[in-house]
Design a protein around this motif. Sequence first.
Motif, PDB file in Angstrom:
ATOM      1  N   GLU A 156     -27.515 -28.935 -37.277  1.00 35.09           N
ATOM      2  CA  GLU A 156     -26.922 -30.043 -36.525  1.00 35.09           C
ATOM      3  C   GLU A 156     -27.609 -31.378 -36.805  1.00 35.09           C
ATOM      4  N   THR A 157     -28.911 -31.339 -37.064  1.00 29.95           N
ATOM      5  CA  THR A 157     -29.647 -32.594 -37.269  1.00 29.95           C
ATOM      6  C   THR A 157     -29.353 -33.228 -38.627  1.00 29.95           C
TER       7      THR A 157
ATOM      8  N   VAL B 149     -31.663 -22.818 -38.595  1.00 33.86           N
ATOM      9  CA  VAL B 149     -32.678 -23.686 -39.212  1.00 33.86           C
ATOM     10  C   VAL B 149     -32.467 -23.700 -40.729  1.00 33.86           C
TER      11      VAL B 149
ATOM     12  N   CYS C 124     -34.608 -31.407 -33.212  1.00 32.27           N
ATOM     13  CA  CYS C 124     -33.264 -31.238 -32.646  1.00 32.27           C
ATOM     14  C   CYS C 124     -33.334 -31.344 -31.121  1.00 32.27           C
ATOM     15  N   THR C 125     -32.205 -31.642 -30.494  1.00 25.82           N
ATOM     16  CA  THR C 125     -32.152 -31.715 -29.026  1.00 25.82           C
ATOM     17  C   THR C 125     -32.488 -30.373 -28.384  1.00 25.82           C
ATOM     18  N   CYS C 126     -32.360 -29.278 -29.147  1.00 24.18           N
ATOM     19  CA  CYS C 126     -32.664 -27.948 -28.597  1.00 24.18           C
ATOM     20  C   CYS C 126     -34.167 -27.683 -28.546  1.00 24.18           C
TER      21      CYS C 126
ATOM     22  N   GLU D 132     -24.183 -19.791 -32.647  1.00 24.22           N
ATOM     23  CA  GLU D 132     -24.772 -21.138 -32.551  1.00 24.22           C
ATOM     24  C   GLU D 132     -25.146 -21.615 -33.961  1.00 24.22           C
TER      25      GLU D 132
ATOM     26  N   GLY E  16     -22.019 -33.121 -32.750  1.00 23.67           N
ATOM     27  CA  GLY E  16     -22.956 -32.022 -32.963  1.00 23.67           C
ATOM     28  C   GLY E  16     -22.349 -31.096 -34.006  1.00 23.67           C
TER      29      GLY E  16
ATOM     30  N   CYS F 271     -32.724 -27.929 -37.526  1.00 25.81           N
ATOM     31  CA  CYS F 271     -31.418 -27.293 -37.285  1.00 25.81           C
ATOM     32  C   CYS F 271     -30.342 -27.969 -38.128  1.00 25.81           C
TER      33      CYS F 271
ATOM     34  N   ASN G 272     -36.096 -27.270 -31.338  1.00 26.61           N
ATOM     35  CA  ASN G 272     -36.536 -26.769 -32.640  1.00 26.61           C
ATOM     36  C   ASN G 272     -36.503 -27.885 -33.685  1.00 26.61           C
TER      37      ASN G 272
ATOM     38  N   GLY H  98     -24.836 -24.440 -35.424  1.00 24.33           N
ATOM     39  CA  GLY H  98     -25.526 -25.731 -35.505  1.00 24.33           C
ATOM     40  C   GLY H  98     -27.025 -25.621 -35.351  1.00 24.33           C
ATOM     41  N   HIS H  99     -27.498 -24.491 -34.794  1.00 22.85           N
ATOM     42  CA  HIS H  99     -28.932 -24.323 -34.573  1.00 22.85           C
ATOM     43  C   HIS H  99     -29.559 -23.323 -35.545  1.00 22.85           C
TER      44      HIS H  99
END
Length: 319
Positions: free
Chosen positions: A184-185, A167, A175-177, A162, A142, A182, A179, A164-165
Amino acid sequence: MEKKLIGIDLGGTTIKFAILTEKGEIQQKWSFETNILDDGAHIVPDIVESINHHLSLYGMVPKQFLGIGMGSPGTVDLEAGTVTGAYNLNWKTQQEVKKVVEEETKISFAIDNDANVAALGEQWKGAGENDKEVAFITLGTGVGGGLVSNGELLHGLGAAGEIGHMVVQPNGYLCTCGNHGCLETYASATGVVRVARDLAEEFAGDSKIKRALDDGQEITSKIVFDLAKEDDLLGKMVVDRVCYYLGLACGNIGNLLNPSSVVIGGGVSAAGVFLLSRVEKYFLEFAFPTVRKSTQLKLAQLGNEAGVIGAASLALRFK
């Protein structure tokens, strides 16, 4: 007599420990595999048993220590010393960590999120050079991070840092969150592969990455960066796209906080200067003029030791 610190880096696979001086020098290190069976019920007792065993082994007593600091996955309540939602540890319910560790070791205990703690490590003894204003991004499976301002971690109401989140591409990858778009993606190890798969679909030239994907072979972010270094055209396109999003994120962090450095660590950062120079190109494009001149991008220096060193620094609050 100078007191010692204990740092613990709690991970889903391994728990790492270190005994350090107040200046952050590691004197002893050990680790063991994390036992996540029975909803992670063995983890805290194993930590306590290991600390007590090693203190006995080294002929040390609790009063020689300022405190114990620990970095943990999940949501950490700093005051209560509890952890919730650390699913890679099988911790499905709230865990009483501080209370148990203090009762069983007779040493003061502090805990924070693992990415925050790694940020403290790099800020204190790594690339941050003990400056009071440092941002840290870790690129692994991540994207995590931590923000140090005025020498203290920024927590906000609990979820600050945060990174990684953030945008970076409106309406981008899911994303796993929950949204879309992000960081992270795009910039995690799995994100790099995702970008490679997408770009390969519309790529018509010659590329080892494209051939591998067309043949149904598995690729990794390391393979993508290694082939990009060898002038693979698709590899270079993927790296450029990933570095664009990282540079945009670093520019935004710089414009918001103006730290002395944004330190990039984690597995993907093993690409080194090849990665950093390309991120820097986009950082300079997006950063405010004053930020361009004052905020530096750097590669992390502590590797796997960032967690235990940063965790140990939490114990300095007991001075």
